[in-house]
Design a protein around this motif. Structure first.
Motif, PDB file in Angstrom:
ATOM      1  N   ARG A 160      22.319  73.148  34.370  1.00  0.00           N
ATOM      2  CA  ARG A 160      22.140  72.597  33.016  1.00  0.00           C
ATOM      3  C   ARG A 160      23.281  71.689  32.568  1.00  0.00           C
ATOM      4  O   ARG A 160      23.326  71.287  31.417  1.00  0.00           O
TER       5      ARG A 160
ATOM      6  N   LEU B 243       0.765  73.377  34.471  1.00  0.00           N
ATOM      7  CA  LEU B 243       1.452  72.085  34.579  1.00  0.00           C
ATOM      8  C   LEU B 243       0.648  71.142  35.475  1.00  0.00           C
ATOM      9  O   LEU B 243       0.464  69.962  35.150  1.00  0.00           O
TER      10      LEU B 243
ATOM     11  N   ALA C 127       4.575  68.278  29.709  1.00  0.00           N
ATOM     12  CA  ALA C 127       4.556  68.160  31.178  1.00  0.00           C
ATOM     13  C   ALA C 127       5.377  66.955  31.623  1.00  0.00           C
ATOM     14  O   ALA C 127       6.140  67.021  32.593  1.00  0.00           O
ATOM     15  N   GLN C 128       5.233  65.848  30.894  1.00  0.00           N
ATOM     16  CA  GLN C 128       5.975  64.638  31.254  1.00  0.00           C
ATOM     17  C   GLN C 128       7.475  64.874  31.135  1.00  0.00           C
ATOM     18  O   GLN C 128       8.256  64.462  31.997  1.00  0.00           O
TER      19      GLN C 128
ATOM     20  N   TYR D  24       8.662  68.929  41.429  1.00  0.00           N
ATOM     21  CA  TYR D  24       9.165  69.807  40.359  1.00  0.00           C
ATOM     22  C   TYR D  24       9.025  71.271  40.771  1.00  0.00           C
ATOM     23  O   TYR D  24       9.931  72.080  40.580  1.00  0.00           O
TER      24      TYR D  24
ATOM     25  N   GLU E  20      12.486  74.142  27.026  1.00  0.00           N
ATOM     26  CA  GLU E  20      13.259  72.990  26.535  1.00  0.00           C
ATOM     27  C   GLU E  20      12.338  71.835  26.160  1.00  0.00           C
ATOM     28  O   GLU E  20      12.502  71.206  25.117  1.00  0.00           O
TER      29      GLU E  20
ATOM     30  N   ALA F  62      16.160  67.723  37.992  1.00  0.00           N
ATOM     31  CA  ALA F  62      16.233  66.260  38.119  1.00  0.00           C
ATOM     32  C   ALA F  62      14.912  65.635  37.704  1.00  0.00           C
ATOM     33  O   ALA F  62      13.936  66.343  37.442  1.00  0.00           O
ATOM     34  N   ASN F  63      14.909  64.316  37.639  1.00  0.00           N
ATOM     35  CA  ASN F  63      13.680  63.577  37.369  1.00  0.00           C
ATOM     36  C   ASN F  63      12.800  63.658  38.625  1.00  0.00           C
ATOM     37  O   ASN F  63      13.066  63.007  39.627  1.00  0.00           O
TER      38      ASN F  63
ATOM     39  N   MET G  56       9.011  67.728  31.358  1.00  0.00           N
ATOM     40  CA  MET G  56       9.451  68.648  32.423  1.00  0.00           C
ATOM     41  C   MET G  56       9.659  67.876  33.724  1.00  0.00           C
ATOM     42  O   MET G  56      10.680  68.018  34.396  1.00  0.00           O
ATOM     43  N   ILE G  57       8.692  67.058  34.061  1.00  0.00           N
ATOM     44  CA  ILE G  57       8.741  66.400  35.372  1.00  0.00           C
ATOM     45  C   ILE G  57       9.704  65.218  35.385  1.00  0.00           C
ATOM     46  O   ILE G  57      10.430  65.016  36.342  1.00  0.00           O
ATOM     47  N   ASP G  58       9.743  64.464  34.293  1.00  0.00           N
ATOM     48  CA  ASP G  58      10.599  63.264  34.300  1.00  0.00           C
ATOM     49  C   ASP G  58      12.029  63.546  33.851  1.00  0.00           C
ATOM     50  O   ASP G  58      12.935  62.768  34.151  1.00  0.00           O
ATOM     51  N   ASP G  59      12.240  64.605  33.092  1.00  0.00           N
ATOM     52  CA  ASP G  59      13.599  64.905  32.641  1.00  0.00           C
ATOM     53  C   ASP G  59      14.150  66.176  33.276  1.00  0.00           C
ATOM     54  O   ASP G  59      15.273  66.578  32.972  1.00  0.00           O
ATOM     55  N   GLY G  60      13.317  66.829  34.085  1.00  0.00           N
ATOM     56  CA  GLY G  60      13.777  68.049  34.753  1.00  0.00           C
ATOM     57  C   GLY G  60      13.986  69.215  33.808  1.00  0.00           C
ATOM     58  O   GLY G  60      14.769  70.112  34.092  1.00  0.00           O
ATOM     59  N   LYS G  61      13.280  69.202  32.679  1.00  0.00           N
ATOM     60  CA  LYS G  61      13.493  70.275  31.695  1.00  0.00           C
ATOM     61  C   LYS G  61      12.629  71.487  32.001  1.00  0.00           C
ATOM     62  O   LYS G  61      11.604  71.375  32.671  1.00  0.00           O
ATOM     63  N   THR G  62      13.039  72.630  31.481  1.00  0.00           N
ATOM     64  CA  THR G  62      12.187  73.810  31.582  1.00  0.00           C
ATOM     65  C   THR G  62      11.081  73.666  30.544  1.00  0.00           C
ATOM     66  O   THR G  62      11.174  72.828  29.636  1.00  0.00           O
TER      67      THR G  62
END
Lengths: 494, 457
Positions: free
Chosen positions: B390, B83, A437-438, B102, A449, B333-334, A440-446
């Motif tokens: 991406r 999430l 979760a961290q 997000y 990923e 993004a962050n 995803m939210i902090d790095d914008g990953k799916t």
């Protein structure tokens, strides 16, 4: 010629890296087996650089001769070959000084100093070694040296003694070895009794003989630190060790803690009741009751000390523990926090005072708060006193056997530590959802990923077995040694 | 009190023309520009793929697509819940803001998120006072579940929502001293607006909510503290048992006009709607027993929204600006840093300024927030965590728009509702001169996205 052969002929006998702070000069020496191959490599490199020249650009390689040696300047680098050595530097003065010394010999060479020769003797049996002139670095720093007092209480406790050394040691030798078991790093310095400050006697012990206790046998340990620290002395010397704002915080804490400890002088009476050696243990915890599993699963941690007078201190600490839990319950209730229930547990020669959360009837909250990581516990067995964040760890520590005293080439081990990578990986795995979760939210990953990246991190950790640290010294020499052991292949898939 | 049926007759005098559907053959081309306008107003912008899909549909089908989301919405929602539950473990409402950011970036049902955000501003509840992150999340779920659902259901649920009652200092409400906070806000801010009730109505309505309490984070009806005597509200005398008082407030003729006004201002205009605009939408709300979908559908399909004269006339909120920018480029993004930046721009998610929520419109823009907008966009574009489709921002911009003279114009088509004039484009083209291709593309985008025109949508 194949690459491995080229590398052997160019640098097969080793490499030297040196730094000269005054001119910020860097010198790299490659000692090869074949000077002709080295020369070919230099010439090939020059051809490559010249191929990159565009239009009417100036020749990027300047050639000169100094004392019959061809010297090439490519960008900021000066390159020459002397016998089966290639020398590269960024400063003319360093390069000239080197060539002069090689031609004429010199009395002022580093190699002629006793400190360097001692370091060379230490280093010659190791894969990599380096020597640093700390005195020169301190001079370079001028007045901006290491301050007398700090605002970081934890940092002082951990490395206060090393700060004493950093003020005085003239040089430092680093050695490293790599083998099938892993990597070993060691920092060795001279040691003199007069370099340890009076204020840090709490750290070094009387006459610098403070010895860490042997390690406790703990299952699922994440980290263990064994140390000599006279906390009572540290508390009473706070004015010599810490900046004024931190000393003010010590004073405030003293006032609060004295209230909690029924008016006892916290520094003198409470901390003074413990022996000056102890253990900090961090371990993975497991959760047996599914109704009490927090969403973020923290490792448990504990301090283990010996009491000087167990018969007097034991009951007093138990009473203080009860008071403290009552206080926590009252203040927590005002914020709607769940309450801690107290109970005792005991065996043949040990007893525990436990405060723990219980499942709340009708609770339907989706996320179990972080509180549920804690079941504060006080444990006793003879002189041993355990203060733990969980009953699980306290139960283990109160009866844990002491291991053998750490072996060291020096005779006093002040601080030892171990970090178990497999447990660290397991703790991260316990919190895999949080890490994902961290990410995803902090790095914008799916999610996919983030899941993959966290999986790689945990997998990488499982390749390492453990990291151990030992700080030791004798009358002449201090050593900080770190060993990193690799997990045996059979276990690498954990 | 005027009955709701009075609204129907009031709107039957030809005013319904205002909301006639947009007709591509008469009102203008259904092209990329118009679809971008639609998704800017209804969905925080969209990436090239969705834009292309919507252009190929009829306007009605495109709007249905926005109203229903994607077929995998249920799976997506359950992932989002998972999430959120993980984030809730930290117990920090600020982390919840990062989670919602997000969601806004990645949601496959952006219209529902827009409506959720709208209701968050309408039933404003803030983490500065409600420190229980789970209570805030539950309210957010309630708003999302009813975002395009039923306003009556939502209002009833809000009346018993722990986060709302904590925010309004109404965790206890005794018959001896009725707490007027919720009763007042129910009429003034949630359902009727000022001037449609008297102080006596507030006092009488407050008696209906006595005994409504929050204990251990949950709603509890304390029958011993409830005033079950007769009350008089808007001239009707009754004991108003259970939550009948909420229904009676919603039966006030001002209620549908009040909600209709807010919906129109959400999608169409920052100005106060005219009676001709209000009545048909209010009537739809009444006719469909407060189901929101028919009213929202009518607004989205209308010439009033999709016509040329509406494009680029509304001040964009910080969320519209930043999330819209990211979504237009399939960006990521962050979200934590972005949530902080939104807060600096005056739109902290889960942190509305007060119980009135955000005023919106021109109040979004002042010297300080304009500077924060420019700085926030700069930080976003320079952040290593920011990716467009991406890829690093500069790399994506170079690949999609190139580096020729037309590139800035093409970028402006994506970013701006109104095309800048040639002089502005020429001035912006000079930005970043001397830098490498990718760095120059990022600098130009920053200048364009922070320009005055970009604040309009």
């Amino acid at each position: 010629m194949k690459w491995p052969e080229i590398v052997r002929e160019v640098a097969g006998r080793g490499a030297i890296v040196a730094f000269e702070p005054k001119d910020e000069g860097l010198l790299i020496g490659l000692h090869g087996e074949n000077g002709a191959t080295q020369q070919k490599l230099i010439e090939s490199l020059i051809r490559l650089v010249r191929l990159g020249r565009q239009g009417n650009d100036r020749d990027p390689v300047r050639e000169a001769t100094y004392r019959d040696l061809a010297v090439y300047r490519i960008g900021d680098a000066r390159v020459t070959r002397v016998g089966d050595w290639i020398w590269i530097t960024n400063q003319d003065s360093v390069g000239k000084g080197l060539i002069d010394a090689l031609h004429d010999g010199t009395d002022s060479s580093l190699a002629n100093t006793e400190a360097f020769r001692t370091a060379a003797r230490t280093g010659r049996d190791h894969a990599i070694w380096s020597w640093g002139n700390l005195e020169a670095l301190r001079e370079q720093a001028g007045g901006e040296g290491i301050p007398d007092r700090t605002d970081n209480a934890i940092g002082e406790l951990l490395i206060g003694g090393l700060i004493d050394l950093a003020r005085h040691v003239p040089d430092l030798t680093l050695v490293a070895d790599v083998n099938d078991q892993g990597l070993s790093l060691s920092a060795v310095t001279p040691f003199r009794a007069e370099w340890t400050s009076e204020a840090r006697e709490y750290w070094w012990g009387p006459e610098d003989r403070g010895q860490a206790p042997p390690r406790l046998a703990v299952a699922d340990s994440l980290m263990q630190i064994e140390f000599h620290r006279d906390l009572s002395e540290m508390w009473l010397r706070a004015g010599d060790l810490y900046v004024d704002s931190t000393v003010d915080q010590f004073d405030q804490a003293e006032s609060t803690l004295s209230t909690l400890f029924a008016g006892a002088d916290f520094g003198e009476d409470i901390l003074g009741a413990f022996a000056p050696t102890g253990h900090l243990v961090v371990a993975r915890q497991t959760f047996d009751d599914p109704a009490l599993v927090p969403d973020i699963r923290l490792p448990s941690f504990a301090l283990v000390f010996d009491m000087e007078d167990a018969e007097t201190m034991g009951p007093q600490l138990q009473q203080n523990f009860q008071d403290m839990i009552g206080f926590v319950n009252i203040t927590g209730a005002m914020d709607g926090q769940p309450r801690l229930y107290q109970r005792n547990d005991s065996g043949d020669d040990w007893e525990l005072a436990i405060a723990e959360y219980r499942a709340q009837a009708g609770a339907d909250r989706q996320a179990k708060p972080i509180n549920y990581n804690f079941s504060p516990t006080l444990g006793f067995r003879g002189k041993r006193c355990v203060v733990a964040s969980t009953a699980q760890l306290a139960r283990q520590l109160v009866t844990a056997e002491l291991g053998e005293a750490p072996r060291s080439s020096a005779d006093v081990s002040n601080t030892t530590a171990i970090v178990e990578s497999a447990t660290l990986a397991a703790v991260l795995d316990d919190n895999r959802d949080q890490l994902i979760a961290q990410s995803m939210i902090d790095d914008g990953k799916t999610r996919d990923e983030a899941t993959r990246d966290v999986g790689i991190l945990i997998e990488l950790l499982s390749w390492i077995d453990a990291a151990t640290l030992n700080f030791s010294h004798d009358e002449h020499r201090a050593e900080l040694k770190v060993d990193l052991t690799i997990a045996p292949p059979a276990e690498s898939g954990r | 009190m005027t009955s709701p049926t009075a609204i129907r007759s009031a709107s039957a005098n030809g005013a319904s023309n205002v909301w006639e559907p947009f007709r591509p053959d008469v009102d203008g081309a259904w092209d990329e520009r118009r679809v971008r306008h639609l998704v800017r107003r209804a969905a925080f912008g969209a990436g090239p793929e969705l834009i292309e899909t919507l252009v190929e549909m009829t306007p009605d089908d495109a709007i249905e697509r926005l109203l229903t989301g994607t077929p995998d919405e249920a799976t997506r929602q359950s992932e989002s819940d998972a999430l959120a539950r993980t984030i809730l473990a930290s117990g920090d409402p600020k982390r919840l803001g990062a989670w919602w950011t997000y969601e806004l970036i990645t949601t496959t049902h952006p219209l529902r998120e827009r409506m959720t955000l709208f209701w968050h501003g309408h039933f404003a509840t803030g983490g500065d006072k409600v420190t229980d992150a789970e209570a805030l999340y539950r309210q957010n779920r309630l708003l999302r579940d009813e975002a395009l659902g039923n306003f009556r259901t939502m209002t009833h649920a809000i009346a018993k929502d722990p986060a709302m009652l904590v925010y309004l200092d109404s965790v206890t409400n005794r018959k001896a001293h009725p707490n007027e906070n919720f009763a007042r806000e129910l009429m003034e801010l949630f359902c009727l607006g000022e001037g449609n009730y008297s102080e006596a109505d507030v006092q009488q309505l407050a008696r209906c909510f006595t005994g409504w309490e929050i204990r251990q984070g949950k709603f509890r009806f304390n029958r011993y503290q409830h005033d079950d005597g007769e009350k008089s509200i808007f001239g009707r005398r009754s004991t108003f048992p259970d939550a009948e008082a909420v229904d009676w407030v919603l039966a006030h003729p001002a209620a549908p006009r009040f909600v209709a006004s807010k919906l129109i201002r959400l999608f169409v205009t920052d100005a106060m709607p005219t009676d001709d605009e209000l009545e048909p939408i209010a009537e739809l709300l009444v006719e469909h027993d407060w189901n929101l979908l028919p009213a929202v559908r009518t607004i989205l399909r209308s010439r009033r929204l999709l016509g040329d004269e509406t494009i680029g006339t509304k001040v964009r909120s910080p969320v519209d600006l930043i999330i819209g920018l990211l979504r237009s480029f399939d960006g990521t993004a962050n979200a934590s840093r972005l949530a902080d930046d939104l807060r600096r721009m005056g739109m902290g998610l889960f942190f509305p300024p007060n119980v009135k929520g955000w005023d919106g419109g021109r109040t979004w823009i002042n010297a300080a927030t304009l500077l924060e907008r420019a700085n926030g966009i700069g930080r976003l574009l320079q952040d290593d965590a920011t990716r467009f489709d991406r890829r690093p921002v500069g790399e994506h911009l170079m690949a999609r728009f190139g580096d020729d003279d037309d590139s800035l114009g093409k970028l402006a088509e994506v970013l701006l509702a109104v095309r800048p004039n040639d002089a502005t484009l020429a001035r912006l083209a000079a930005v970043g001169e001397g830098r490498s291709g990718a760095a120059r593309a990022v600098a130009r985008m920053h200048a364009l996205a922070a320009s005055p025109l970009a604040q309009l949508g």
